[in-house]
Design an enzyme around this catalytic site. Structure first.
Site, PDB file in Angstrom:
ATOM      1  N   ASP A  32      32.103  40.639  30.835  1.00  8.35           N
ATOM      2  CA  ASP A  32      30.906  41.339  31.155  1.00  8.35           C
ATOM      3  C   ASP A  32      29.848  41.602  30.136  1.00  8.35           C
ATOM      4  OD1 ASP A  32      32.432  41.624  33.668  1.00  8.35           O
ATOM      5  OD2 ASP A  32      33.701  43.131  32.785  1.00  8.35           O
ATOM      6  N   HIS A  41      30.497  34.708  33.934  1.00  9.27           N
ATOM      7  CA  HIS A  41      30.730  35.938  34.381  1.00  9.27           C
ATOM      8  C   HIS A  41      32.226  36.375  34.742  1.00  9.27           C
ATOM      9  CE1 HIS A  41      29.505  40.008  34.620  1.00  9.27           C
ATOM     10  NE2 HIS A  41      28.456  39.823  35.287  1.00  9.27           N
TER      11      HIS A  41
END
Length: 420
Positions: free
Chosen positions: A400, A396
Protein backbone atom coordinates in the site's frame (compact mmCIF):
# COMPACT_ATOMS: atom_id res chain seq x y z
CA UNK A 1 25.73 -46.06 -32.78
CA UNK A 2 22.94 -44.21 -30.98
CA UNK A 3 20.97 -40.99 -30.74
CA UNK A 4 21.19 -37.94 -28.46
CA UNK A 5 18.26 -35.58 -28.01
CA UNK A 6 18.65 -31.82 -28.52
CA UNK A 7 16.50 -29.85 -26.07
CA UNK A 8 15.37 -26.25 -25.62
CA UNK A 9 17.21 -24.87 -22.54
CA UNK A 10 15.04 -25.30 -19.45
CA UNK A 11 15.66 -21.81 -18.03
CA UNK A 12 13.74 -19.15 -19.96
CA UNK A 13 12.62 -16.88 -17.08
CA UNK A 14 8.98 -16.96 -18.10
CA UNK A 15 9.59 -15.91 -21.71
CA UNK A 16 8.39 -17.66 -24.84
CA UNK A 17 11.08 -18.94 -27.15
CA UNK A 18 10.62 -19.32 -30.91
CA UNK A 19 12.86 -21.27 -33.27
CA UNK A 20 14.43 -18.52 -35.34
CA UNK A 21 16.40 -20.75 -37.66
CA UNK A 22 18.38 -23.98 -37.85
CA UNK A 23 22.04 -23.31 -38.64
CA UNK A 24 22.69 -26.84 -39.93
CA UNK A 25 20.75 -29.31 -42.06
CA UNK A 26 19.63 -32.89 -41.56
CA UNK A 27 22.61 -35.07 -42.45
CA UNK A 28 25.23 -32.45 -41.53
CA UNK A 29 28.21 -33.50 -39.44
CA UNK A 30 28.71 -31.31 -36.34
CA UNK A 31 31.21 -31.18 -33.52
CA UNK A 32 30.37 -30.81 -29.84
CA UNK A 33 29.35 -27.22 -28.96
CA UNK A 34 28.89 -26.22 -32.60
CA UNK A 35 25.89 -23.83 -32.83
CA UNK A 36 22.85 -25.71 -34.15
CA UNK A 37 19.73 -23.59 -33.64
CA UNK A 38 18.88 -19.94 -33.00
CA UNK A 39 16.10 -19.39 -30.46
CA UNK A 40 14.55 -15.98 -29.96
CA UNK A 41 12.66 -14.62 -26.95
CA UNK A 42 11.41 -11.13 -26.12
CA UNK A 43 14.80 -10.45 -24.54
CA UNK A 44 17.58 -12.19 -26.40
CA UNK A 45 18.58 -14.39 -29.33
CA UNK A 46 20.24 -17.57 -28.08
CA UNK A 47 22.20 -20.28 -29.87
CA UNK A 48 21.70 -23.91 -28.82
CA UNK A 49 24.97 -25.87 -29.19
CA UNK A 50 25.42 -29.49 -30.20
CA UNK A 51 25.49 -31.71 -27.08
CA UNK A 52 28.03 -34.03 -28.74
CA UNK A 53 29.77 -34.73 -32.03
CA UNK A 54 27.62 -36.50 -34.59
CA UNK A 55 25.22 -36.11 -37.50
CA UNK A 56 21.88 -34.30 -37.39
CA UNK A 57 19.33 -37.09 -37.77
CA UNK A 58 16.02 -35.25 -37.21
CA UNK A 59 14.66 -31.73 -36.90
CA UNK A 60 11.48 -31.83 -34.84
CA UNK A 61 10.83 -28.11 -34.31
CA UNK A 62 11.24 -26.11 -37.52
CA UNK A 63 11.61 -22.34 -38.00
CA UNK A 64 8.89 -20.19 -36.36
CA UNK A 65 7.73 -23.03 -34.10
CA UNK A 66 7.17 -22.20 -30.44
CA UNK A 67 9.83 -23.79 -28.26
CA UNK A 68 8.74 -24.39 -24.69
CA UNK A 69 11.50 -24.86 -22.09
CA UNK A 70 12.69 -28.46 -22.23
CA UNK A 71 11.01 -29.18 -25.58
CA UNK A 72 12.69 -31.58 -28.01
CA UNK A 73 14.28 -29.69 -30.91
CA UNK A 74 15.79 -32.62 -32.77
CA UNK A 75 18.07 -35.64 -32.54
CA UNK A 76 21.75 -36.23 -33.17
CA UNK A 77 23.14 -39.54 -34.45
CA UNK A 78 26.39 -40.41 -32.73
CA UNK A 79 28.93 -43.22 -32.99
CA UNK A 80 31.01 -44.83 -35.74
CA UNK A 81 28.09 -45.15 -38.16
CA UNK A 82 27.32 -41.47 -37.76
CA UNK A 83 30.89 -40.55 -38.60
CA UNK A 84 30.87 -42.74 -41.70
CA UNK A 85 27.53 -41.45 -42.93
CA UNK A 86 28.16 -37.75 -42.43
CA UNK A 87 27.40 -35.50 -45.37
CA UNK A 88 29.13 -32.18 -46.01
CA UNK A 89 27.35 -28.95 -45.01
CA UNK A 90 24.70 -27.68 -47.42
CA UNK A 91 24.29 -31.14 -49.00
CA UNK A 92 20.81 -31.67 -47.61
CA UNK A 93 17.60 -29.66 -47.61
CA UNK A 94 17.21 -26.10 -46.27
CA UNK A 95 17.33 -26.32 -42.48
CA UNK A 96 15.81 -22.87 -42.24
CA UNK A 97 12.62 -23.87 -44.06
CA UNK A 98 9.21 -22.79 -42.88
CA UNK A 99 7.14 -25.14 -40.67
CA UNK A 100 6.17 -28.20 -42.68
CA UNK A 101 9.12 -27.83 -45.06
CA UNK A 102 11.97 -28.94 -42.78
CA UNK A 103 13.14 -32.52 -43.18
CA UNK A 104 12.15 -34.79 -40.32
CA UNK A 105 14.27 -37.66 -41.63
CA UNK A 106 17.72 -37.64 -43.22
CA UNK A 107 17.47 -36.11 -46.67
CA UNK A 108 19.23 -37.68 -49.66
CA UNK A 109 22.55 -36.11 -50.51
CA UNK A 110 22.58 -33.76 -53.45
CA UNK A 111 24.86 -31.15 -54.88
CA UNK A 112 24.18 -27.59 -53.80
CA UNK A 113 22.67 -25.35 -56.40
CA UNK A 114 25.27 -23.13 -58.09
CA UNK A 115 25.27 -19.50 -57.05
CA UNK A 116 23.66 -17.10 -59.45
CA UNK A 117 26.07 -14.71 -61.18
CA UNK A 118 26.76 -11.81 -58.85
CA UNK A 119 25.18 -13.55 -55.85
CA UNK A 120 27.42 -12.25 -53.05
CA UNK A 121 25.54 -14.20 -50.38
CA UNK A 122 27.36 -17.35 -51.47
CA UNK A 123 30.79 -15.78 -50.89
CA UNK A 124 30.32 -16.00 -47.12
CA UNK A 125 29.61 -18.99 -44.87
CA UNK A 126 25.91 -18.44 -44.23
CA UNK A 127 23.25 -20.71 -42.80
CA UNK A 128 20.41 -21.65 -45.17
CA UNK A 129 17.96 -19.36 -43.34
CA UNK A 130 20.36 -16.41 -43.59
CA UNK A 131 21.02 -17.10 -47.29
CA UNK A 132 17.28 -17.08 -47.92
CA UNK A 133 16.84 -13.86 -45.94
CA UNK A 134 19.55 -11.90 -47.76
CA UNK A 135 18.16 -13.03 -51.11
CA UNK A 136 14.60 -12.14 -50.13
CA UNK A 137 15.59 -8.66 -48.99
CA UNK A 138 18.21 -8.17 -51.72
CA UNK A 139 20.91 -7.20 -49.23
CA UNK A 140 24.65 -7.74 -49.56
CA UNK A 141 25.85 -9.89 -46.62
CA UNK A 142 29.30 -8.29 -46.92
CA UNK A 143 27.73 -5.09 -45.53
CA UNK A 144 26.40 -6.85 -42.40
CA UNK A 145 28.36 -7.10 -39.16
CA UNK A 146 27.86 -10.58 -37.71
CA UNK A 147 27.20 -10.96 -33.97
CA UNK A 148 27.13 -14.77 -33.86
CA UNK A 149 29.93 -17.08 -32.87
CA UNK A 150 33.21 -16.14 -34.58
CA UNK A 151 31.47 -13.22 -36.30
CA UNK A 152 28.87 -15.38 -38.04
CA UNK A 153 25.89 -13.52 -39.51
CA UNK A 154 22.59 -14.45 -37.83
CA UNK A 155 18.99 -13.88 -38.89
CA UNK A 156 18.80 -11.14 -36.24
CA UNK A 157 21.73 -9.38 -37.94
CA UNK A 158 19.91 -9.52 -41.29
CA UNK A 159 16.70 -8.16 -39.73
CA UNK A 160 18.63 -5.29 -38.15
CA UNK A 161 20.26 -4.41 -41.47
CA UNK A 162 16.89 -4.49 -43.23
CA UNK A 163 15.32 -2.25 -40.55
CA UNK A 164 18.21 0.23 -40.80
CA UNK A 165 17.87 0.37 -44.56
CA UNK A 166 14.12 0.98 -44.26
CA UNK A 167 14.70 3.78 -41.75
CA UNK A 168 17.24 5.56 -43.98
CA UNK A 169 15.92 8.70 -45.73
CA UNK A 170 14.56 7.91 -49.16
CA UNK A 171 15.89 9.83 -52.19
CA UNK A 172 13.93 13.02 -52.63
CA UNK A 173 11.71 12.77 -55.73
CA UNK A 174 11.59 15.52 -58.31
CA UNK A 175 8.76 18.02 -57.68
CA UNK A 176 5.54 16.97 -59.33
CA UNK A 177 3.52 19.39 -61.47
CA UNK A 178 1.10 21.45 -59.41
CA UNK A 179 -1.88 19.88 -61.11
CA UNK A 180 -0.68 16.37 -60.36
CA UNK A 181 -0.17 17.21 -56.66
CA UNK A 182 -3.65 18.69 -56.41
CA UNK A 183 -5.23 15.65 -58.05
CA UNK A 184 -3.40 13.11 -55.88
CA UNK A 185 -5.59 11.41 -53.26
CA UNK A 186 -5.02 12.21 -49.59
CA UNK A 187 -3.70 8.68 -48.97
CA UNK A 188 -0.81 9.19 -51.39
CA UNK A 189 1.48 10.65 -48.69
CA UNK A 190 4.64 8.82 -47.64
CA UNK A 191 3.87 5.76 -45.51
CA UNK A 192 6.29 3.00 -44.52
CA UNK A 193 4.83 -0.26 -43.22
CA UNK A 194 7.31 -2.17 -41.06
CA UNK A 195 6.22 -5.61 -39.84
CA UNK A 196 6.59 -6.19 -36.10
CA UNK A 197 9.54 -8.39 -35.24
CA UNK A 198 9.18 -11.16 -32.68
CA UNK A 199 10.93 -9.20 -29.92
CA UNK A 200 8.56 -6.24 -30.27
CA UNK A 201 5.50 -8.52 -30.30
CA UNK A 202 6.71 -10.37 -27.20
CA UNK A 203 7.38 -7.09 -25.37
CA UNK A 204 3.90 -5.86 -26.29
CA UNK A 205 2.32 -9.05 -24.97
CA UNK A 206 4.25 -8.84 -21.69
CA UNK A 207 3.37 -5.15 -21.17
CA UNK A 208 -0.31 -5.78 -21.83
CA UNK A 209 -0.30 -8.74 -19.46
CA UNK A 210 1.30 -6.68 -16.69
CA UNK A 211 -1.20 -3.82 -16.73
CA UNK A 212 -4.05 -6.33 -17.09
CA UNK A 213 -3.23 -8.48 -14.07
CA UNK A 214 -1.69 -5.92 -11.69
CA UNK A 215 -3.22 -2.64 -10.40
CA UNK A 216 -0.42 -0.13 -10.96
CA UNK A 217 -0.02 2.79 -8.53
CA UNK A 218 2.84 5.31 -8.71
CA UNK A 219 4.34 7.54 -6.00
CA UNK A 220 6.68 10.40 -6.95
CA UNK A 221 9.42 12.00 -4.83
CA UNK A 222 11.99 14.67 -5.60
CA UNK A 223 15.60 13.70 -4.92
CA UNK A 224 18.71 15.87 -4.56
CA UNK A 225 21.62 14.30 -6.43
CA UNK A 226 24.18 16.90 -5.35
CA UNK A 227 25.93 14.55 -2.89
CA UNK A 228 26.35 11.63 -5.28
CA UNK A 229 27.46 13.96 -8.07
CA UNK A 230 30.23 15.30 -5.82
CA UNK A 231 31.24 11.77 -4.82
CA UNK A 232 31.31 10.65 -8.44
CA UNK A 233 33.53 13.57 -9.51
CA UNK A 234 35.96 12.71 -6.71
CA UNK A 235 36.14 8.94 -7.29
CA UNK A 236 35.36 8.36 -10.98
CA UNK A 237 39.02 8.15 -12.05
CA UNK A 238 39.88 5.68 -9.27
CA UNK A 239 36.97 3.45 -10.28
CA UNK A 240 38.06 3.61 -13.93
CA UNK A 241 41.52 2.41 -12.89
CA UNK A 242 39.76 -0.66 -11.44
CA UNK A 243 37.95 -1.31 -14.74
CA UNK A 244 34.60 0.12 -13.59
CA UNK A 245 32.60 2.95 -15.13
CA UNK A 246 31.13 4.79 -12.14
CA UNK A 247 27.65 5.68 -13.37
CA UNK A 248 24.78 7.12 -11.37
CA UNK A 249 23.02 3.78 -11.78
CA UNK A 250 25.56 2.23 -9.39
CA UNK A 251 24.44 4.67 -6.70
CA UNK A 252 20.78 3.95 -7.46
CA UNK A 253 21.35 0.21 -6.98
CA UNK A 254 23.11 0.78 -3.66
CA UNK A 255 20.26 3.03 -2.50
CA UNK A 256 17.72 0.37 -3.53
CA UNK A 257 19.47 -2.15 -1.29
CA UNK A 258 19.18 0.27 1.64
CA UNK A 259 15.52 0.99 0.88
CA UNK A 260 14.60 -2.72 0.81
CA UNK A 261 15.36 -2.80 4.55
CA UNK A 262 12.60 -0.21 5.11
CA UNK A 263 10.02 -2.11 3.03
CA UNK A 264 11.11 -5.72 2.32
CA UNK A 265 7.86 -6.57 0.50
CA UNK A 266 8.96 -4.39 -2.42
CA UNK A 267 11.59 -7.06 -3.18
CA UNK A 268 9.03 -9.75 -3.93
CA UNK A 269 7.06 -11.66 -6.51
CA UNK A 270 3.29 -12.04 -6.48
CA UNK A 271 1.70 -15.44 -7.08
CA UNK A 272 -1.98 -16.30 -6.88
CA UNK A 273 -1.49 -18.34 -3.71
CA UNK A 274 1.43 -16.54 -2.03
CA UNK A 275 3.91 -13.69 -1.94
CA UNK A 276 7.60 -14.62 -2.19
CA UNK A 277 9.82 -12.05 -0.42
CA UNK A 278 13.49 -12.49 -1.30
CA UNK A 279 16.61 -12.05 0.78
CA UNK A 280 18.74 -11.56 -2.34
CA UNK A 281 18.26 -8.22 -4.07
CA UNK A 282 18.59 -9.00 -7.81
CA UNK A 283 18.09 -5.77 -9.72
CA UNK A 284 17.32 -5.64 -13.45
CA UNK A 285 18.53 -2.59 -15.36
CA UNK A 286 16.50 -1.60 -18.42
CA UNK A 287 18.97 -1.14 -21.31
CA UNK A 288 17.69 0.37 -24.55
CA UNK A 289 18.60 -1.26 -27.88
CA UNK A 290 17.31 1.51 -30.13
CA UNK A 291 14.34 0.57 -32.29
CA UNK A 292 14.69 -3.10 -31.28
CA UNK A 293 13.28 -2.39 -27.80
CA UNK A 294 15.17 -3.07 -24.61
CA UNK A 295 16.70 -5.83 -22.57
CA UNK A 296 16.98 -6.10 -18.78
CA UNK A 297 20.26 -7.62 -17.57
CA UNK A 298 20.22 -8.49 -13.87
CA UNK A 299 22.82 -7.55 -11.25
CA UNK A 300 22.46 -10.40 -8.76
CA UNK A 301 22.93 -10.33 -4.97
CA UNK A 302 23.43 -6.58 -4.85
CA UNK A 303 23.23 -6.67 -1.05
CA UNK A 304 26.63 -8.39 -1.04
CA UNK A 305 28.35 -5.85 -3.32
CA UNK A 306 30.22 -2.64 -2.57
CA UNK A 307 29.76 0.41 -4.78
CA UNK A 308 32.86 -0.67 -6.70
CA UNK A 309 31.50 -4.20 -7.08
CA UNK A 310 28.19 -2.87 -8.38
CA UNK A 311 29.95 -0.56 -10.86
CA UNK A 312 32.12 -3.39 -12.19
CA UNK A 313 29.15 -5.69 -12.66
CA UNK A 314 27.17 -2.93 -14.39
CA UNK A 315 30.03 -2.09 -16.74
CA UNK A 316 30.28 -5.71 -17.86
CA UNK A 317 26.51 -6.18 -18.27
CA UNK A 318 25.92 -2.99 -20.27
CA UNK A 319 28.82 -3.72 -22.62
CA UNK A 320 27.51 -7.22 -23.28
CA UNK A 321 23.95 -5.95 -23.79
CA UNK A 322 24.98 -3.40 -26.39
CA UNK A 323 27.15 -5.99 -28.16
CA UNK A 324 24.17 -8.39 -28.31
CA UNK A 325 26.09 -10.94 -26.25
CA UNK A 326 23.71 -11.39 -23.31
CA UNK A 327 22.52 -14.89 -22.48
CA UNK A 328 19.24 -15.89 -20.80
CA UNK A 329 21.21 -16.48 -17.60
CA UNK A 330 22.18 -12.79 -17.58
CA UNK A 331 18.51 -11.79 -17.40
CA UNK A 332 17.20 -14.45 -15.06
CA UNK A 333 16.16 -14.17 -11.42
CA UNK A 334 15.34 -10.46 -11.18
CA UNK A 335 13.41 -9.39 -8.07
CA UNK A 336 13.23 -5.63 -8.81
CA UNK A 337 13.84 -3.35 -11.81
CA UNK A 338 15.20 0.15 -12.43
CA UNK A 339 14.14 2.21 -15.45
CA UNK A 340 16.46 5.20 -15.87
CA UNK A 341 14.21 6.95 -18.38
CA UNK A 342 15.79 10.32 -17.64
CA UNK A 343 18.80 9.49 -19.81
CA UNK A 344 16.61 10.17 -22.85
CA UNK A 345 15.32 13.47 -21.45
CA UNK A 346 12.04 12.75 -19.66
CA UNK A 347 11.42 14.37 -16.26
CA UNK A 348 8.96 11.72 -15.13
CA UNK A 349 7.01 8.83 -16.59
CA UNK A 350 3.98 7.11 -15.13
CA UNK A 351 3.14 4.37 -14.81
CA UNK A 352 6.33 2.54 -15.62
CA UNK A 353 5.10 -0.96 -16.30
CA UNK A 354 6.12 -3.62 -13.79
CA UNK A 355 8.04 -6.66 -14.99
CA UNK A 356 5.75 -9.49 -13.88
CA UNK A 357 5.73 -11.26 -11.50
CA UNK A 358 7.85 -8.65 -9.68
CA UNK A 359 6.03 -6.27 -7.35
CA UNK A 360 7.56 -2.87 -8.18
CA UNK A 361 9.75 -0.84 -10.53
CA UNK A 362 11.79 2.32 -9.89
CA UNK A 363 11.83 5.21 -12.35
CA UNK A 364 14.58 7.84 -12.46
CA UNK A 365 13.92 11.11 -14.29
CA UNK A 366 16.24 13.64 -15.85
CA UNK A 367 18.57 15.52 -13.51
CA UNK A 368 18.18 19.31 -13.62
CA UNK A 369 19.61 22.26 -11.70
CA UNK A 370 16.78 23.99 -9.87
CA UNK A 371 16.49 26.90 -7.46
CA UNK A 372 15.23 25.67 -4.10
CA UNK A 373 14.77 26.96 -0.57
CA UNK A 374 16.86 25.19 2.11
CA UNK A 375 16.98 26.00 5.80
CA UNK A 376 20.50 26.57 7.15
CA UNK A 377 20.92 27.20 10.91
CA UNK A 378 17.28 28.19 11.15
CA UNK A 379 17.46 30.61 8.21
CA UNK A 380 15.83 30.05 4.82
CA UNK A 381 18.38 30.21 1.99
CA UNK A 382 18.05 30.07 -1.76
CA UNK A 383 20.29 27.45 -3.34
CA UNK A 384 20.93 25.83 -6.73
CA UNK A 385 20.74 22.05 -6.42
CA UNK A 386 20.81 19.11 -8.87
CA UNK A 387 17.38 17.51 -8.56
CA UNK A 388 15.44 14.70 -10.23
CA UNK A 389 12.04 13.10 -9.84
CA UNK A 390 12.14 9.48 -8.70
CA UNK A 391 9.07 7.26 -8.83
CA UNK A 392 8.09 3.88 -7.48
CA UNK A 393 5.33 2.04 -9.32
CA UNK A 394 3.94 -0.78 -7.22
CA UNK A 395 1.56 -3.68 -7.62
CA UNK A 396 -1.23 -2.55 -5.28
CA UNK A 397 -2.08 -6.17 -4.54
CA UNK A 398 1.28 -6.45 -2.77
CA UNK A 399 1.86 -3.20 -0.88
CA UNK A 400 0.00 0.00 0.00
CA UNK A 401 0.96 3.67 0.09
CA UNK A 402 2.61 3.41 3.50
CA UNK A 403 5.23 0.88 2.37
CA UNK A 404 5.65 2.64 -0.97
CA UNK A 405 6.40 6.02 0.62
CA UNK A 406 8.58 4.40 3.26
CA UNK A 407 10.69 2.76 0.56
CA UNK A 408 11.05 6.00 -1.42
CA UNK A 409 11.91 7.98 1.72
CA UNK A 410 14.77 5.58 2.51
CA UNK A 411 15.95 5.61 -1.12
CA UNK A 412 16.03 9.42 -1.25
CA UNK A 413 17.65 9.75 2.17
CA UNK A 414 20.46 7.38 1.17
CA UNK A 415 21.32 9.37 -1.96
CA UNK A 416 20.97 12.81 -0.39
CA UNK A 417 23.21 11.90 2.55
CA UNK A 418 25.86 10.02 0.59
CA UNK A 419 29.22 10.49 2.33
CA UNK A 420 31.86 12.40 0.41
Amino acid sequence: MGYIDIFVPAEQEGTKAIVRSWLRNVGDRVEENDPLVELETDKVTQEVPAPAAGVIAEILLASDAEAEPGALLGRLKVGDEAAAGATPPAASGDAGAEPGEAGFAPAPASSPAPAAPGDKSMALALSPAVRRAVRTHDIDPATITGTGKAGRITRADVDKAVAERAAAPAPRPAPAPVAAREEAPASAGGVRSIPHDRMRLAIAQNMLNSVTVAPHVTAMFECDFTAIMAHRRKHKAAFAAEGANLTFTAYFIAACVAAMKAAPAINSRWHDDRLDIFDDVNIGIGTALGDKGLVVPVVSKCQELSLLGIAKRLTEMVERARANKLTPADMRGGTFTISNHGVSGSLFATPIIISQPQSAILGIGKTEKRVVVREVDGVDTIQIRSLAYVSLTIDHRVVDGHQTNGWLSAFVETLENWPS
